[in-house]
Design a protein around this motif. Structure first.
Motif, PDB file in Angstrom:
ATOM      1  N   TRP A  72       0.852  -1.196   0.000  1.00 13.88           N
ATOM      2  CA  TRP A  72       0.000   0.000   0.000  1.00 13.88           C
ATOM      3  C   TRP A  72       0.882   1.238   0.000  1.00 13.88           C
ATOM      4  O   TRP A  72       2.108   1.137   0.158  1.00 13.88           O
ATOM      5  N   LEU A  73       0.272   2.377  -0.189  1.00 18.56           N
ATOM      6  CA  LEU A  73       0.995   3.645  -0.116  1.00 18.56           C
ATOM      7  C   LEU A  73       1.188   4.006   1.359  1.00 18.56           C
ATOM      8  O   LEU A  73       0.330   4.627   1.990  1.00 18.56           O
ATOM      9  N   GLU A  74       2.331   3.588   1.881  1.00 21.14           N
ATOM     10  CA  GLU A  74       2.633   3.766   3.303  1.00 21.14           C
ATOM     11  C   GLU A  74       4.136   3.956   3.431  1.00 21.14           C
ATOM     12  O   GLU A  74       4.910   3.178   2.876  1.00 21.14           O
ATOM     13  N   PRO A  75       4.596   5.006   4.126  1.00 22.00           N
ATOM     14  CA  PRO A  75       6.021   5.332   4.096  1.00 22.00           C
ATOM     15  C   PRO A  75       6.920   4.266   4.674  1.00 22.00           C
ATOM     16  O   PRO A  75       8.024   4.040   4.166  1.00 22.00           O
ATOM     17  N   GLY A  76       6.491   3.585   5.739  1.00 21.13           N
ATOM     18  CA  GLY A  76       7.356   2.614   6.383  1.00 21.13           C
ATOM     19  C   GLY A  76       7.787   1.492   5.456  1.00 21.13           C
ATOM     20  O   GLY A  76       8.980   1.184   5.335  1.00 21.13           O
ATOM     21  N   ILE A  77       6.830   0.868   4.788  1.00 26.26           N
ATOM     22  CA  ILE A  77       7.172  -0.276   3.931  1.00 26.26           C
ATOM     23  C   ILE A  77       7.916   0.173   2.676  1.00 26.26           C
ATOM     24  O   ILE A  77       8.798  -0.542   2.187  1.00 26.26           O
ATOM     25  N   LEU A  78       7.599   1.359   2.158  1.00 26.95           N
ATOM     26  CA  LEU A  78       8.349   1.876   1.011  1.00 26.95           C
ATOM     27  C   LEU A  78       9.822   2.044   1.366  1.00 26.95           C
ATOM     28  O   LEU A  78      10.711   1.617   0.621  1.00 26.95           O
ATOM     29  N   VAL A 104      -2.825   4.380  -6.476  1.00 24.41           N
ATOM     30  CA  VAL A 104      -2.485   5.804  -6.447  1.00 24.41           C
ATOM     31  C   VAL A 104      -3.612   6.535  -7.167  1.00 24.41           C
ATOM     32  O   VAL A 104      -3.785   6.399  -8.379  1.00 24.41           O
ATOM     33  N   ASN A 105      -4.392   7.297  -6.429  1.00 26.64           N
ATOM     34  CA  ASN A 105      -5.646   7.842  -6.952  1.00 26.64           C
ATOM     35  C   ASN A 105      -5.674   9.354  -7.126  1.00 26.64           C
ATOM     36  O   ASN A 105      -6.571   9.872  -7.805  1.00 26.64           O
ATOM     37  N   THR A 106      -4.729  10.060  -6.500  1.00 23.72           N
ATOM     38  CA  THR A 106      -4.747  11.517  -6.543  1.00 23.72           C
ATOM     39  C   THR A 106      -3.334  12.050  -6.722  1.00 23.72           C
ATOM     40  O   THR A 106      -2.339  11.330  -6.562  1.00 23.72           O
ATOM     41  N   ARG A 107      -3.261  13.334  -7.014  1.00 20.02           N
ATOM     42  CA  ARG A 107      -1.963  13.996  -7.108  1.00 20.02           C
ATOM     43  C   ARG A 107      -1.233  13.920  -5.768  1.00 20.02           C
ATOM     44  O   ARG A 107      -0.024  13.683  -5.717  1.00 20.02           O
ATOM     45  N   GLU A 108      -1.975  14.084  -4.682  1.00 21.59           N
ATOM     46  CA  GLU A 108      -1.356  13.994  -3.356  1.00 21.59           C
ATOM     47  C   GLU A 108      -0.759  12.617  -3.122  1.00 21.59           C
ATOM     48  O   GLU A 108       0.335  12.486  -2.543  1.00 21.59           O
ATOM     49  N   ASP A 109      -1.466  11.553  -3.542  1.00 23.04           N
ATOM     50  CA  ASP A 109      -0.919  10.197  -3.422  1.00 23.04           C
ATOM     51  C   ASP A 109       0.417  10.100  -4.150  1.00 23.04           C
ATOM     52  O   ASP A 109       1.397   9.547  -3.629  1.00 23.04           O
ATOM     53  N   ASP A 132      -9.870   9.951 -13.318  1.00 20.73           N
ATOM     54  CA  ASP A 132     -10.317  11.343 -13.208  1.00 20.73           C
ATOM     55  C   ASP A 132      -9.159  12.278 -12.904  1.00 20.73           C
ATOM     56  O   ASP A 132      -9.157  13.440 -13.328  1.00 20.73           O
ATOM     57  N   ASN A 133      -8.178  11.785 -12.156  1.00 16.60           N
ATOM     58  CA  ASN A 133      -7.040  12.612 -11.727  1.00 16.60           C
ATOM     59  C   ASN A 133      -5.761  12.305 -12.516  1.00 16.60           C
ATOM     60  O   ASN A 133      -4.663  12.658 -12.066  1.00 16.60           O
ATOM     61  N   LEU A 134      -5.903  11.671 -13.666  1.00 18.73           N
ATOM     62  CA  LEU A 134      -4.745  11.130 -14.379  1.00 18.73           C
ATOM     63  C   LEU A 134      -3.697  12.192 -14.693  1.00 18.73           C
ATOM     64  O   LEU A 134      -2.510  12.009 -14.397  1.00 18.73           O
ATOM     65  N   ASP A 135      -4.085  13.295 -15.296  1.00 19.88           N
ATOM     66  CA  ASP A 135      -3.095  14.305 -15.657  1.00 19.88           C
ATOM     67  C   ASP A 135      -2.438  14.921 -14.432  1.00 19.88           C
ATOM     68  O   ASP A 135      -1.244  15.236 -14.460  1.00 19.88           O
ATOM     69  N   ALA A 136      -3.196  15.077 -13.366  1.00 17.55           N
ATOM     70  CA  ALA A 136      -2.622  15.608 -12.134  1.00 17.55           C
ATOM     71  C   ALA A 136      -1.582  14.655 -11.556  1.00 17.55           C
ATOM     72  O   ALA A 136      -0.529  15.079 -11.058  1.00 17.55           O
ATOM     73  N   ARG A 194      10.142   4.692  -9.674  1.00 19.87           N
ATOM     74  CA  ARG A 194       8.909   4.781  -8.897  1.00 19.87           C
ATOM     75  C   ARG A 194       7.710   4.647  -9.824  1.00 19.87           C
ATOM     76  O   ARG A 194       7.505   5.478 -10.711  1.00 19.87           O
ATOM     77  N   PHE A 195       6.907   3.606  -9.601  1.00 23.36           N
ATOM     78  CA  PHE A 195       5.707   3.347 -10.394  1.00 23.36           C
ATOM     79  C   PHE A 195       4.472   3.656  -9.556  1.00 23.36           C
ATOM     80  O   PHE A 195       4.349   3.186  -8.425  1.00 23.36           O
ATOM     81  N   ALA A 196       3.536   4.388 -10.119  1.00 22.66           N
ATOM     82  CA  ALA A 196       2.225   4.568  -9.511  1.00 22.66           C
ATOM     83  C   ALA A 196       1.219   3.723 -10.278  1.00 22.66           C
ATOM     84  O   ALA A 196       1.117   3.834 -11.507  1.00 22.66           O
ATOM     85  N   MET A 197       0.481   2.876  -9.573  1.00 21.26           N
ATOM     86  CA  MET A 197      -0.514   2.053 -10.242  1.00 21.26           C
ATOM     87  C   MET A 197      -1.773   2.873 -10.513  1.00 21.26           C
ATOM     88  O   MET A 197      -2.315   3.540  -9.621  1.00 21.26           O
ATOM     89  N   ILE A 198      -2.237   2.812 -11.758  1.00 16.12           N
ATOM     90  CA  ILE A 198      -3.469   3.472 -12.183  1.00 16.12           C
ATOM     91  C   ILE A 198      -4.494   2.366 -12.410  1.00 16.12           C
ATOM     92  O   ILE A 198      -4.411   1.616 -13.383  1.00 16.12           O
ATOM     93  N   GLU A 199      -5.458   2.270 -11.496  1.00 19.31           N
ATOM     94  CA  GLU A 199      -6.358   1.116 -11.556  1.00 19.31           C
ATOM     95  C   GLU A 199      -7.751   1.405 -11.007  1.00 19.31           C
ATOM     96  O   GLU A 199      -8.506   0.471 -10.724  1.00 19.31           O
ATOM     97  N   THR A 200      -8.088   2.677 -10.874  1.00 16.69           N
ATOM     98  CA  THR A 200      -9.410   3.032 -10.358  1.00 16.69           C
ATOM     99  C   THR A 200     -10.022   4.148 -11.197  1.00 16.69           C
ATOM    100  O   THR A 200      -9.314   4.875 -11.911  1.00 16.69           O
ATOM    101  N   ALA A 201     -11.344   4.313 -11.057  1.00 13.24           N
ATOM    102  CA  ALA A 201     -12.020   5.409 -11.742  1.00 13.24           C
ATOM    103  C   ALA A 201     -11.530   6.753 -11.223  1.00 13.24           C
ATOM    104  O   ALA A 201     -11.397   7.722 -11.986  1.00 13.24           O
ATOM    105  N   LYS A 202     -11.244   6.820  -9.940  1.00 18.22           N
ATOM    106  CA  LYS A 202     -10.740   8.066  -9.358  1.00 18.22           C
ATOM    107  C   LYS A 202      -9.381   8.438  -9.942  1.00 18.22           C
ATOM    108  O   LYS A 202      -9.106   9.618 -10.218  1.00 18.22           O
ATOM    109  N   ALA A 203      -8.525   7.443 -10.126  1.00 16.72           N
ATOM    110  CA  ALA A 203      -7.220   7.700 -10.736  1.00 16.72           C
ATOM    111  C   ALA A 203      -7.379   8.192 -12.168  1.00 16.72           C
ATOM    112  O   ALA A 203      -6.624   9.071 -12.616  1.00 16.72           O
TER     113      ALA A 203
END
Length: 256
Positions: A74-80, A96-101, A153-157, A142-151
């Motif tokens: 998951w997106l979690e600093p410890g395991i990364l 990874v669903n948002t620019r903040e993610d 919507d926020n793809l360019d961001a 660094r790879f961000a997975m794009i796999e949701t409708a929310k992602a």
């Protein structure tokens, strides 16, 4: 510092062929690595591998030039950070669903002043070399997975986040998110349109596009379309397919 062959392949315009590891075993990882994959990804998100199993798998991959990657749970600093400290040369982060993610993913995998990764590359120094601290920021991928409708919507961001090297499409989760069958290869038209859109936007932003595939035929078609990171099958699936092939040959179907 040891070079990251993925970056070399991408800079030359080539595609990387990635294998997927789901069996928690150093010997199976070593066997896979010696087959000539450009990279191998240890999957901590799904399946039965934990951190303690991951470490000897990374050591096994290190007996070859294959690039060791890890999909974190998951997106979690410890395991990364612990994954990178163990010597992974790249991380694939799910959902990874948002620019903040995406910004968090980049920050947690870069040392200061570019990020907030804590310093402690215990095994990474052994794998990469004594100058790892000076070059890790520019070597790790660094790879961000794009796999949701929310992602979507926020793809360019997401794609505009500086320091994000690549995106990785999970066709099954993307299919579910769009109300379709969860498959790797023969996706429904709605999902194919989304995949084509993600690829086009990634190219526009100069971000490498990767995707998961169930078979080599589908992967070759996606490579021709412009994907530069292609996962084909997994250790468990390949083992099962090989065993089934032997048994089919040894036990032919009865004649009608």
């Amino acid at each position: 510092m040891r070079e990251n062959r993925l970056r070399m392949l991408w800079q030359s315009g080539d595609a990387a062929i990635n294998g997927w590891l789901t069996l928690p075993n150093g010997f199976s990882a070593e066997t896979m690595a010696h087959q000539g994959w450009d990279s191998l990804t240890i999957d901590l998100q799904h399946g039965v591998i934990d951190y303690q199993a991951m470490l000897p798998m990374l050591q096994a991959i290190s007996t070859t030039d294959t690039v060791p990657l890890v999909r974190v749970p998951w997106l979690e600093p410890g395991i990364l950070m612990k994954t990178l400290d163990a010597g992974a040369y790249g991380v694939i982060c799910p959902m990874v669903n948002t620019r903040e993610d995406a910004q968090n993913l980049v920050a947690w995998t870069h040392y200061a002043p570019r990020g907030t990764r804590s310093f402690g590359p215990i095994r990474a120094l052994l794998y990469a070399g004594a100058d790892y601290p000076q070059h890790a920021n520019d070597t790790i991928v660094r790879f961000a997975m794009i796999e949701t409708a929310k992602a979507l919507d926020n793809l360019d961001a997401i794609l505009s986040v500086e320091g994000l090297d690549a995106i990785y499409i999970g066709p099954s989760d993307l299919s579910l998110a769009l109300g379709c069958r969860p498959v790797f290869d023969d996706v429904d038209p709605k999902v194919q349109q989304a995949i084509d859109h993600i690829l086009a936007r990634a190219k526009a932003h100069g971000v490498v596009a990767g995707i998961h595939n169930g078979n080599s035929q589908g992967a070759l078609a996606r490579m021709a379309a412009g994907f530069q990171f292609l996962t084909v099958s997994s250790d468990a699936r390949l083992m099962a397919a090989g065993a089934q092939g032997v048994l089919t040959a040894m036990r032919p179907a009865p004649a009608n």
